[in-house]
Design a protein around this motif. Structure first.
Motif, short mmCIF file in Angstrom:
data_model
loop_
_atom_site.label_atom_id
_atom_site.label_comp_id
_atom_site.label_asym_id
_atom_site.label_seq_id
_atom_site.Cartn_x
_atom_site.Cartn_y
_atom_site.Cartn_z
N GLY A 1 0.81 -1.21 0.00
CA GLY A 1 0.00 0.00 0.00
C GLY A 1 0.84 1.27 0.00
N LYS A 2 0.18 2.38 -0.04
CA LYS A 2 0.87 3.68 -0.06
C LYS A 2 1.67 3.91 1.20
N SER A 3 1.16 3.45 2.33
CA SER A 3 1.84 3.68 3.61
C SER A 3 2.89 2.62 3.90
#
Length: 144
Positions: free
Chosen positions: A63-65
């Motif tokens: 994911g982005k995080s």
């Protein structure tokens, strides 16, 4: 997910009179057995960040995080649990109903689906810096 685990550990993790805090560690400090076990079970995992918590090793990625998947292994490389970040809308309806009744007007900060080594599934919702845990059917279990 790393944020979820750290929040839980930092705020709620009291055991034996001491506060348990997840510690970020370099991948070079992770035992080879743990790294090998993670790569065998999750061969597509990349950009893994590591934490040490309660004597175990937690890998996070995706994911982005970089925290959409979290997996925990013992120092010997035995799988303990995986927690997959999910949208709050993906929580079972019974979980949503419980949260609306017991935490009226409060936003769910994070949600996750946990699968233990024995296959047991639970759902987690972070509300007001507390982890509210439910069984696979969405029945309330505990607050940590």
């Amino acid at each position: 997910m790393k944020k979820l685990i750290f929040t839980i550990a930092a705020i709620c993790g009291i055991q034996g009179g001491s506060i348990l805090v997840a510690q970020d560690i370099k991948s070079s400090k992770v035992p080879a057995a743990v790294t090998a076990a993670l790569m065998k079970k999750y061969p597509v995992a990349t950009k893994i960040t590591w934490e040490k918590e309660k004597g175990n090793y937690e890998g996070n990625w995706g994911g982005k995080s970089g925290e959409d998947m979290s997996v925990t292994f013992t120092p010997a490389g035995a799988f303990v649990e995986q927690v997959e970040a999910i949208k709050t809308s993906a929580l079972p309806a019974t979980v949503t109903k419980y949260l609306q009744a017991h935490y009226k007007g409060v936003k769910v900060d994070e949600a996750g689906k946990a699968t233990a080594a024995n296959g047991t599934i639970t759902y987690e919702a972070i509300v007001k810096h507390k982890e509210v845990v439910f069984d696979a059917q969405g029945n309330f279990l505990k607050v940590e």
